[in-house]
Design a protein around this motif. Structure first.
Motif, PDB file in Angstrom:
ATOM      1  N   VAL A  62      16.529   9.427  24.414  1.00 32.93           N
ATOM      2  CA  VAL A  62      15.890   8.781  23.265  1.00 32.93           C
ATOM      3  C   VAL A  62      14.380   8.858  23.422  1.00 32.93           C
ATOM      4  CG1 VAL A  62      16.053   6.486  24.335  1.00 32.93           C
ATOM      5  CG2 VAL A  62      15.735   6.667  21.871  1.00 32.93           C
ATOM      6  N   VAL A  63      13.700   9.205  22.327  1.00 31.91           N
ATOM      7  CA  VAL A  63      12.239   9.247  22.283  1.00 31.91           C
ATOM      8  C   VAL A  63      11.762   7.931  21.678  1.00 31.91           C
ATOM      9  CG1 VAL A  63      10.217  10.420  21.358  1.00 31.91           C
ATOM     10  CG2 VAL A  63      12.241  11.748  22.001  1.00 31.91           C
ATOM     11  N   LEU A  64      10.833   7.256  22.352  1.00 24.19           N
ATOM     12  CA  LEU A  64      10.367   5.939  21.930  1.00 24.19           C
ATOM     13  C   LEU A  64       8.871   5.987  21.649  1.00 24.19           C
ATOM     14  CD1 LEU A  64      12.194   3.893  24.730  1.00 24.19           C
ATOM     15  CD2 LEU A  64      13.035   4.381  22.424  1.00 24.19           C
ATOM     16  N   LEU A  65       8.488   5.730  20.406  1.00 21.35           N
ATOM     17  CA  LEU A  65       7.077   5.674  20.028  1.00 21.35           C
ATOM     18  C   LEU A  65       6.712   4.244  19.622  1.00 21.35           C
ATOM     19  CD1 LEU A  65       6.572   8.929  17.883  1.00 21.35           C
ATOM     20  CD2 LEU A  65       6.199   8.587  20.333  1.00 21.35           C
ATOM     21  N   PRO A  66       5.450   3.847  19.821  1.00 16.55           N
ATOM     22  CA  PRO A  66       5.017   2.477  19.527  1.00 16.55           C
ATOM     23  C   PRO A  66       4.556   2.281  18.083  1.00 16.55           C
ATOM     24  CG  PRO A  66       3.249   3.623  20.619  1.00 16.55           C
ATOM     25  CD  PRO A  66       4.388   4.607  20.524  1.00 16.55           C
ATOM     26  N   HIS A  67       5.448   2.504  17.131  1.00 11.70           N
ATOM     27  CA  HIS A  67       5.167   2.315  15.708  1.00 11.70           C
ATOM     28  C   HIS A  67       3.891   3.069  15.295  1.00 11.70           C
ATOM     29  CE1 HIS A  67       6.374  -0.534  12.262  1.00 11.70           C
ATOM     30  NE2 HIS A  67       5.654   0.446  11.765  1.00 11.70           N
ATOM     31  N   LEU A  68       3.933   4.372  15.460  1.00 13.84           N
ATOM     32  CA  LEU A  68       2.778   5.231  15.160  1.00 13.84           C
ATOM     33  C   LEU A  68       2.795   5.787  13.741  1.00 13.84           C
ATOM     34  CD1 LEU A  68       2.469   7.377  18.430  1.00 13.84           C
ATOM     35  CD2 LEU A  68       1.174   5.344  17.791  1.00 13.84           C
ATOM     36  N   GLY A  69       3.725   5.348  12.917  1.00 11.16           N
ATOM     37  CA  GLY A  69       3.931   5.948  11.597  1.00 11.16           C
ATOM     38  C   GLY A  69       2.678   6.282  10.814  1.00 11.16           C
ATOM     39  N   THR A  70       1.743   5.348  10.726  1.00  9.22           N
ATOM     40  CA  THR A  70       0.529   5.575   9.931  1.00  9.22           C
ATOM     41  C   THR A  70      -0.721   5.613  10.800  1.00  9.22           C
ATOM     42  OG1 THR A  70       0.250   3.202   9.514  1.00  9.22           O
ATOM     43  CG2 THR A  70       1.548   4.463   7.908  1.00  9.22           C
ATOM     44  N   ALA A  71      -0.539   5.832  12.104  1.00 13.00           N
ATOM     45  CA  ALA A  71      -1.658   5.704  13.045  1.00 13.00           C
ATOM     46  C   ALA A  71      -2.553   6.936  13.057  1.00 13.00           C
ATOM     47  CB  ALA A  71      -1.130   5.401  14.445  1.00 13.00           C
ATOM     48  N   ALA A  72      -3.250   7.132  11.946  1.00 10.92           N
ATOM     49  CA  ALA A  72      -4.293   8.151  11.843  1.00 10.92           C
ATOM     50  C   ALA A  72      -5.475   7.491  11.131  1.00 10.92           C
ATOM     51  CB  ALA A  72      -3.796   9.368  11.061  1.00 10.92           C
ATOM     52  N   THR A  95       0.822  -1.214   0.000  1.00 12.97           N
ATOM     53  CA  THR A  95       0.000   0.000   0.000  1.00 12.97           C
ATOM     54  C   THR A  95       0.858   1.267   0.000  1.00 12.97           C
ATOM     55  OG1 THR A  95      -0.155  -0.027   2.425  1.00 12.97           O
ATOM     56  CG2 THR A  95      -1.891  -1.158   1.208  1.00 12.97           C
ATOM     57  N   PRO A  96       1.611   1.512  -1.059  1.00 10.67           N
ATOM     58  CA  PRO A  96       2.420   2.731  -1.111  1.00 10.67           C
ATOM     59  C   PRO A  96       1.540   3.960  -1.303  1.00 10.67           C
ATOM     60  CG  PRO A  96       2.456   1.645  -3.227  1.00 10.67           C
ATOM     61  CD  PRO A  96       1.694   0.735  -2.305  1.00 10.67           C
ATOM     62  N   GLY A  97       2.108   5.115  -1.122  1.00 12.68           N
ATOM     63  CA  GLY A  97       1.347   6.345  -1.356  1.00 12.68           C
ATOM     64  C   GLY A  97       0.494   6.736  -0.168  1.00 12.68           C
ATOM     65  N   ALA A  98      -0.369   5.816   0.262  1.00 12.31           N
ATOM     66  CA  ALA A  98      -1.274   6.135   1.368  1.00 12.31           C
ATOM     67  C   ALA A  98      -0.524   6.441   2.650  1.00 12.31           C
ATOM     68  CB  ALA A  98      -2.244   4.970   1.590  1.00 12.31           C
ATOM     69  N   VAL A  99       0.680   5.886   2.805  1.00  8.78           N
ATOM     70  CA  VAL A  99       1.404   6.023   4.076  1.00  8.78           C
ATOM     71  C   VAL A  99       2.424   7.160   4.068  1.00  8.78           C
ATOM     72  CG1 VAL A  99       1.192   3.524   4.361  1.00  8.78           C
ATOM     73  CG2 VAL A  99       3.344   4.463   3.529  1.00  8.78           C
ATOM     74  N   THR A 100       2.678   7.753   2.914  1.00 11.56           N
ATOM     75  CA  THR A 100       3.830   8.642   2.759  1.00 11.56           C
ATOM     76  C   THR A 100       3.804   9.828   3.707  1.00 11.56           C
ATOM     77  OG1 THR A 100       4.062   8.007   0.440  1.00 11.56           O
ATOM     78  CG2 THR A 100       5.123  10.059   1.128  1.00 11.56           C
ATOM     79  N   ASP A 101       2.748  10.626   3.649  1.00  8.93           N
ATOM     80  CA  ASP A 101       2.724  11.857   4.433  1.00  8.93           C
ATOM     81  C   ASP A 101       2.627  11.583   5.928  1.00  8.93           C
ATOM     82  OD1 ASP A 101       3.021  13.759   2.385  1.00  8.93           O
ATOM     83  OD2 ASP A 101       0.909  13.620   1.863  1.00  8.93           O
ATOM     84  N   ALA A 102       1.843  10.581   6.301  1.00 10.26           N
ATOM     85  CA  ALA A 102       1.704  10.274   7.727  1.00 10.26           C
ATOM     86  C   ALA A 102       3.040   9.845   8.325  1.00 10.26           C
ATOM     87  CB  ALA A 102       0.653   9.188   7.932  1.00 10.26           C
ATOM     88  N   THR A 103       3.778   9.025   7.596  1.00 12.97           N
ATOM     89  CA  THR A 103       5.071   8.567   8.092  1.00 12.97           C
ATOM     90  C   THR A 103       6.071   9.714   8.144  1.00 12.97           C
ATOM     91  OG1 THR A 103       4.609   6.411   7.095  1.00 12.97           O
ATOM     92  CG2 THR A 103       6.863   6.822   7.811  1.00 12.97           C
ATOM     93  N   ALA A 104       6.041  10.582   7.145  1.00 12.74           N
ATOM     94  CA  ALA A 104       6.919  11.751   7.161  1.00 12.74           C
ATOM     95  C   ALA A 104       6.587  12.662   8.339  1.00 12.74           C
ATOM     96  CB  ALA A 104       6.799  12.519   5.851  1.00 12.74           C
ATOM     97  N   ASP A 105       5.310  12.785   8.672  1.00 12.72           N
ATOM     98  CA  ASP A 105       4.915  13.607   9.819  1.00 12.72           C
ATOM     99  C   ASP A 105       5.482  13.043  11.118  1.00 12.72           C
ATOM    100  OD1 ASP A 105       3.516  15.252   8.109  1.00 12.72           O
ATOM    101  OD2 ASP A 105       1.532  14.513   8.679  1.00 12.72           O
ATOM    102  N   ILE A 106       5.465  11.715  11.251  1.00 12.75           N
ATOM    103  CA  ILE A 106       6.029  11.101  12.460  1.00 12.75           C
ATOM    104  C   ILE A 106       7.542  11.322  12.513  1.00 12.75           C
ATOM    105  CG2 ILE A 106       6.602   8.862  13.495  1.00 12.75           C
ATOM    106  CD1 ILE A 106       3.912   9.806  14.359  1.00 12.75           C
TER     107      ILE A 106
END
Length: 319
Positions: free
Chosen positions: A281-291, A99-110
């Motif tokens: 270190v900042v630790l997030l729980p794999h939130l890359g596309t979590a919107a 699923t490329p494209g759909a994740v690009t901006d959300a991941t860049a925001d993270i």
């Protein structure tokens, strides 16, 4: 016409489930953990198509138990497919999509979130306030790195890498350097450098945005961290095993680098105690596309890939 039997390995947003239920003879796996080997084998034998996701390790060994399995399409939920052996899938007649494209901006925001949180010590500051130990503002409290105008080094200049670079250049006036396996032409100022260590030596913030897989495992290790400036920060939004986690812990512990922001981990979801104990270190729980809207878009893309395959057309995101 008989509906195709489809398994969704994780529950998806309601809008996606409603459409999937109309399209297919649908089974939704209720667990949030990765599929077990027995579940993957059963899925290949029982269903016409499956939607795997991160952690569902469709290895050569799993495929080798079949000649041509009933399941002829794995419509992955997500861009990264290092958990699926593509060569083995093709050898057994199984199409793989993502699923490329759909994740690009959300991941860049993270990536930007982690960049700012690490550079400005936001995680550390929030913990201080929550602890009740904050004694009030003073001029030298928790001084961090001013991001505007600094140099960012990006490892991997694909869709996500370019989206990060655009944000850095246009939003923060940063100089953009990058390494990439091939030459890239981008619509903003950016300089390609020859090596990771060269990149590391020249940037204030390094961001890993490269695909995962055998070719990039431990791509960023002790030599790269040793080349970084003592005040530099490292951000990873790619895959956990792109980074030698032990080398990163050593660099953070010794002060070789100033800080890091991570959304992914080498043995996810296990995070080493040594990493969790560090303040820098900042630790997030794999939130890359979590919107919500992003996950809906990803789910709809999965369904589009499945529908195209079952209709005898090439899926729009076939790998």
């Amino acid at each position: 016409m008989t509906q195709k039997k489809v398994l969704l390995a994780r529950r998806l947003p309601d809008a996606v489930l409603a459409r999937a239920d109309d399209l297919f003879d649908l089974t939704v796996r209720e667990k949030t953990t990765p599929m077990t080997p027995s579940e993957m084998r059963a899925g290949l034998a029982i269903y016409d198509g499956m939607m795997p996701s991160l952690g569902d390790q469709f290895s050569e060994e799993i495929f080798n138990e079949f000649g041509r399995p009933r399941c002829r399409v794995l419509a992955n939920f997500g861009v990264g497919i290092n958990h699926i052996d593509l060569d083995a899938a093709r050898a057994h007649g199984v199409t793989v999509t993502n699923t490329p494209g759909a994740v690009t901006d959300a991941t860049a925001d993270i990536a930007m979130t982690l960049m700012l949180m690490s550079a400005r010590r936001a995680g550390e500051g929030e913990r201080l306030v929550r602890s009740g130990a904050w004694e009030g503002w003073h001029p030298t409290q928790m001084l961090g790195l001013h991001v505007t105008g600094k140099t960012v080094g990006i490892v991997g200049m694909g869709r996500i890498g370019q989206a990060i670079a655009r944000r850095c250049h246009f939003g923060f006036g940063m100089e953009v350097l990058y390494v990439n396996r091939s030459a890239k032409t981008v619509a903003f100022p950016a300089t390609q450098v020859d090596s990771l260590t060269d990149l590391a030596a020249r940037c204030d913030i390094m961001v890993a945005a490269t695909p995962g897989g055998a070719e990039t495992r431990h791509l960023i290790g002790a030599d790269v961290f040793a080349a970084m400036k003592p005040g530099a920060h490292f951000v990873n939004i790619s895959r956990g095993d792109v980074v030698d986690e032990a080398a990163l812990i050593a660099a953070l512990t010794s002060g070789q680098i100033a800080g890091a922001g991570l959304d992914v981990y080498e043995h996810e979801p296990q995070v080493p105690d040594a990493l969790r104990a560090l303040d820098n270190v900042v630790l997030l729980p794999h939130l890359g596309t979590a919107a919500e809207e992003v996950r809906v878009d990803m789910g709809m893309m999965v369904l589009d890939n499945l529908v195209a395959h079952f209709d005898g057309r090439e899926p729009p995101n076939k790998l």
